[in-house]
Design a protein around this motif. Sequence first.
Motif, PDB file in Angstrom:
ATOM      1  N   ALA A  20       1.123  -1.825  -0.220  1.00 51.04           N
ATOM      2  CA  ALA A  20       0.323  -0.028   0.096  1.00 51.04           C
ATOM      3  C   ALA A  20       1.004   0.991   0.066  1.00 51.04           C
ATOM      4  N   PRO A  21       1.860   1.623   0.912  1.00 51.44           N
ATOM      5  CA  PRO A  21       2.649   2.502   1.213  1.00 51.44           C
ATOM      6  C   PRO A  21       3.446   2.637  -0.273  1.00 51.44           C
ATOM      7  N   GLU A  22       3.578   2.262  -1.550  1.00 51.95           N
ATOM      8  CA  GLU A  22       4.600   2.458  -2.355  1.00 51.95           C
ATOM      9  C   GLU A  22       3.629   2.531  -3.870  1.00 51.95           C
ATOM     10  N   ALA A  23       1.957   1.849  -3.485  1.00 49.69           N
ATOM     11  CA  ALA A  23       0.679   2.137  -4.684  1.00 49.69           C
ATOM     12  C   ALA A  23       0.371   3.017  -4.162  1.00 49.69           C
ATOM     13  N   LEU A  24       0.087   3.840  -3.421  1.00 46.83           N
ATOM     14  CA  LEU A  24       0.063   5.019  -2.688  1.00 46.83           C
ATOM     15  C   LEU A  24       0.834   6.480  -3.231  1.00 46.83           C
ATOM     16  N   ALA A  25       1.962   6.348  -2.921  1.00 48.54           N
ATOM     17  CA  ALA A  25       3.256   7.401  -3.585  1.00 48.54           C
ATOM     18  C   ALA A  25       2.543   7.209  -5.245  1.00 48.54           C
ATOM     19  N   ALA A  26       2.556   6.120  -5.646  1.00 52.88           N
ATOM     20  CA  ALA A  26       1.996   6.501  -7.023  1.00 52.88           C
ATOM     21  C   ALA A  26       1.123   7.522  -8.497  1.00 52.88           C
ATOM     22  N   VAL A  27      -0.274   6.347  -6.722  1.00 51.60           N
ATOM     23  CA  VAL A  27      -1.328   7.028  -7.640  1.00 51.60           C
ATOM     24  C   VAL A  27      -1.516   8.489  -6.716  1.00 51.60           C
ATOM     25  N   THR A  80       1.341  10.603  -6.955  1.00 54.24           N
ATOM     26  CA  THR A  80       2.148  11.349  -8.084  1.00 54.24           C
ATOM     27  C   THR A  80       1.897  11.354  -9.399  1.00 54.24           C
ATOM     28  N   ALA A  81       0.722  10.813  -9.915  1.00 45.77           N
ATOM     29  CA  ALA A  81      -0.885  10.417 -11.088  1.00 45.77           C
ATOM     30  C   ALA A  81      -1.163  11.937 -10.687  1.00 45.77           C
ATOM     31  N   TYR A  82      -2.221  11.446  -9.475  1.00 45.34           N
ATOM     32  CA  TYR A  82      -2.842  12.880  -9.471  1.00 45.34           C
ATOM     33  C   TYR A  82      -2.596  14.559  -9.656  1.00 45.34           C
ATOM     34  N   GLY A  83      -1.254  14.569  -9.479  1.00 48.25           N
ATOM     35  CA  GLY A  83      -0.506  15.860  -9.091  1.00 48.25           C
ATOM     36  C   GLY A  83      -0.193  16.109 -10.675  1.00 48.25           C
ATOM     37  N   ALA A 130      -6.089  -0.103   0.808  1.00 48.75           N
ATOM     38  CA  ALA A 130      -6.224  -1.169  -0.107  1.00 48.75           C
ATOM     39  C   ALA A 130      -7.594  -0.728  -1.020  1.00 48.75           C
ATOM     40  N   VAL A 131      -8.309  -0.836  -0.131  1.00 48.17           N
ATOM     41  CA  VAL A 131      -9.567  -0.403  -0.845  1.00 48.17           C
ATOM     42  C   VAL A 131      -9.867   1.087  -1.674  1.00 48.17           C
ATOM     43  N   GLN A 132      -9.056   1.895  -0.890  1.00 46.35           N
ATOM     44  CA  GLN A 132      -8.989   3.609  -1.010  1.00 46.35           C
ATOM     45  C   GLN A 132      -8.314   3.759  -2.661  1.00 46.35           C
ATOM     46  N   ILE A 133      -7.444   2.844  -2.079  1.00 38.79           N
ATOM     47  CA  ILE A 133      -5.919   3.563  -3.290  1.00 38.79           C
ATOM     48  C   ILE A 133      -6.509   2.934  -4.937  1.00 38.79           C
ATOM     49  N   ARG A 134      -7.156   1.640  -4.404  1.00 42.95           N
ATOM     50  CA  ARG A 134      -8.092   1.295  -6.113  1.00 42.95           C
ATOM     51  C   ARG A 134      -8.524   2.559  -6.351  1.00 42.95           C
ATOM     52  N   ALA A 135      -9.538   3.208  -5.346  1.00 40.40           N
ATOM     53  CA  ALA A 135     -10.431   3.894  -6.109  1.00 40.40           C
ATOM     54  C   ALA A 135      -9.788   5.177  -6.273  1.00 40.40           C
ATOM     55  N   ALA A 136      -8.644   5.463  -5.833  1.00 43.43           N
ATOM     56  CA  ALA A 136      -8.741   6.755  -6.539  1.00 43.43           C
ATOM     57  C   ALA A 136      -7.563   6.044  -7.412  1.00 43.43           C
ATOM     58  N   GLU A 137      -7.431   4.637  -7.748  1.00 48.19           N
ATOM     59  CA  GLU A 137      -5.903   5.068  -9.344  1.00 48.19           C
ATOM     60  C   GLU A 137      -7.587   4.733 -10.005  1.00 48.19           C
ATOM     61  N   ALA A 166     -10.177  12.270  -2.259  1.00 52.43           N
ATOM     62  CA  ALA A 166     -10.291  12.328  -1.325  1.00 52.43           C
ATOM     63  C   ALA A 166      -9.837  11.005  -1.037  1.00 52.43           C
ATOM     64  N   ALA A 167     -10.616   9.637  -2.014  1.00 49.88           N
ATOM     65  CA  ALA A 167      -9.712   8.506  -1.287  1.00 49.88           C
ATOM     66  C   ALA A 167      -8.338   8.233  -0.891  1.00 49.88           C
ATOM     67  N   VAL A 168      -7.385   9.127  -1.417  1.00 44.35           N
ATOM     68  CA  VAL A 168      -5.898   8.953  -0.789  1.00 44.35           C
ATOM     69  C   VAL A 168      -5.938   9.077   0.454  1.00 44.35           C
ATOM     70  N   ASP A 169      -6.766  10.504   1.128  1.00 43.83           N
ATOM     71  CA  ASP A 169      -6.560  10.627   2.079  1.00 43.83           C
ATOM     72  C   ASP A 169      -6.998  10.212   2.782  1.00 43.83           C
ATOM     73  N   ARG A 170      -8.479   9.469   2.902  1.00 38.53           N
ATOM     74  CA  ARG A 170      -8.584   8.363   3.596  1.00 38.53           C
ATOM     75  C   ARG A 170      -7.615   6.834   3.202  1.00 38.53           C
TER      76      ARG A 170
END
Length: 645
Positions: free
Chosen positions: A298-305, A307-310, A372-379, A354-358
């Motif tokens: 999750a930490p690596e996946a969150l960092a990737a999403v 970056t894409a968001y930015g 993981a659920v929130q990360i998948r939604a953000a992706e 919002a999903a990233v924050d959660r």
Amino acid sequence: MTRRATRALLSVLVAAWWLVVPGTHGAHSAPADAPVALPREGRITDRAGAGGERHAVVVTALDRLHDAPRSQRSQLCVIYVICVRDFSGRYGPGPVTAAAPGPSDPGPADPRPADPDAAVTDAAVTDATNGTYLILPVALVVGAGAVAAHAYTRRRRRARTRTTPGGGRWGGAASGGAGWGTPQGPPATPLAELDGQARRALVETDDAVRTSQEELGFATARFGEEAAKPFTGAVAYAQGELTAAFRLLQQLDDAIPEDDATRRAMLEEMLRRCADADARLDAEAAGFDGLRALEHTAPEALAAVETAYGELSGRVASAQAALDTMRERYTESAAAPVSGAVEQARERLVFAAAAVDRARHHLDRGDGSAAAVQIRAAEGAVDQAARLFGAVDRRARELAEAVGGLAAALAATEADLADAHGLLQGTAPDPPTADLRGRVGRAESVLADVRAAVGSGRYDPLDALRRVEEADTALDRALTGAGERAPDDRRTRALLERAALTARSASGAAGDYVTTHRGAVGAEARTRLAEARRRLDRAATLATGDPRSALAEAQRADALARRAQDLAEQDVRQYGNPDGLGGAAGDPGSGGGGLGGAVLGGIILGGLVDDGRSDPGGGGFGGDFGGGPGSFGGSGTRGRLGSGR
């Protein structure tokens, strides 16, 4: 038939042979009895008592056959038959006690007319002159009948399972109708209901394939193509089955009607193909979860999403500027397919934030599964935002390309008009030239309208190019048919190039719209889009060897894609979103934090109504924001994140 059942049946046949051996030698003195009906209780009929000690052997063999699994069980009765030359005395009152005549005693003739019910099968007695009677064929016939009946039942059951996913997600309609002597099956599903099941299956399977493709892209970028290869194969298989199912619905919806039997068979095949596609994706869901392991990475996946968001957040201003330029330079129809794209992208980014924050909050608490659920939604939201921005950029390029090609198209059409006028000069307006004259008039009208639009300063370049290309194609065919010119592949390829541009543009716009609004788009729009893509691919394949056929395919693809766009927009309006913008005030399914756009885009999974469209009020959203985001898998597994599955 299973190996166990086969062994049991062979045992019965061997037992029957043992019973036959004494019967063939003692038939001359055994009392004859009248033909009998099979009993309802018991499975052995031996009125002559010839079985003797072998009776128990036969019972054991029959019990072994009966112990087979119920789905594979056969019913077999054994009758010990003593064959005689005739049934003298059968018609007399009281019990039959006549002895079987010997080889030299023909017995008394029966003076009464033959009773048709007393017919004796010739196969039962093969030689009446030497007293040799074959009993074994009787047992063999019984055994063969049992085998045939068993095979027939298994074949019908297997056919029903193969053509209809019985008991599955979409209701499992049976084709109905049992043959003579077989148990009556469940009544056939009404055709209208079966049609609804098939359309719902198409929508759900299409959503599953789209979601799987999206998440597969993230996995491939992270772990490489080799690690993702099994899942790439599963998606490709599912896409192939889905494409074939869409093709069937396109055929059912065309202008040529099918009879009810054919329609039923095609609908059942659609259901089967959707079930096969789903099953293949579902089978790989657990393995895909093991590859991504979002709860552990999750930490690596969150960092990737993040970056894409930015990066996407920085594209909002440029995308809006490109859209504003299109609206200023061209008519509204030119920008219409992407008119809501920037607003939609903004809403997806709000949801992603919002999903990233959660997700960050869950990670801080050490809850990797919830993160993981929130990360998948953000992706999913970030992926759709990128697609929407890309749609705006591509539309701007296509309009510019159409402007560049329009001048050449006008010049080519004017040249063809000159050739047509030369052919028609001095020719009487008789029927052979009526078609050419009509096409000349059409081309002249189109040229005048397009030149006027270009001169006004604001027009739709893609629509103008399409109209000129269609008029010129019709004119070229008329000139070729009239013998004025030989077929010219170079001229046809020039027409094909322009037709392919408009078809690619329409197909791409419709594809982006369906993907980013799939929570509301039904089966008909998806079917037209699938057929448009199929024909566009076929046009590319035919372009080198058969440009005329390729041109026809490209033109048909263009028309189908534009129809798909219209149908998809109608679905969104019926969903309760008149402008096609998720999250508008008062829209069903809208909510804070971009939730309305996430539901409309199919990022958050919703319910379905009977016509194959999403139910804006269905599927209440529990937990942080709902039943969970879509994930890799078929219809049975793609909603597993956040739903306990």
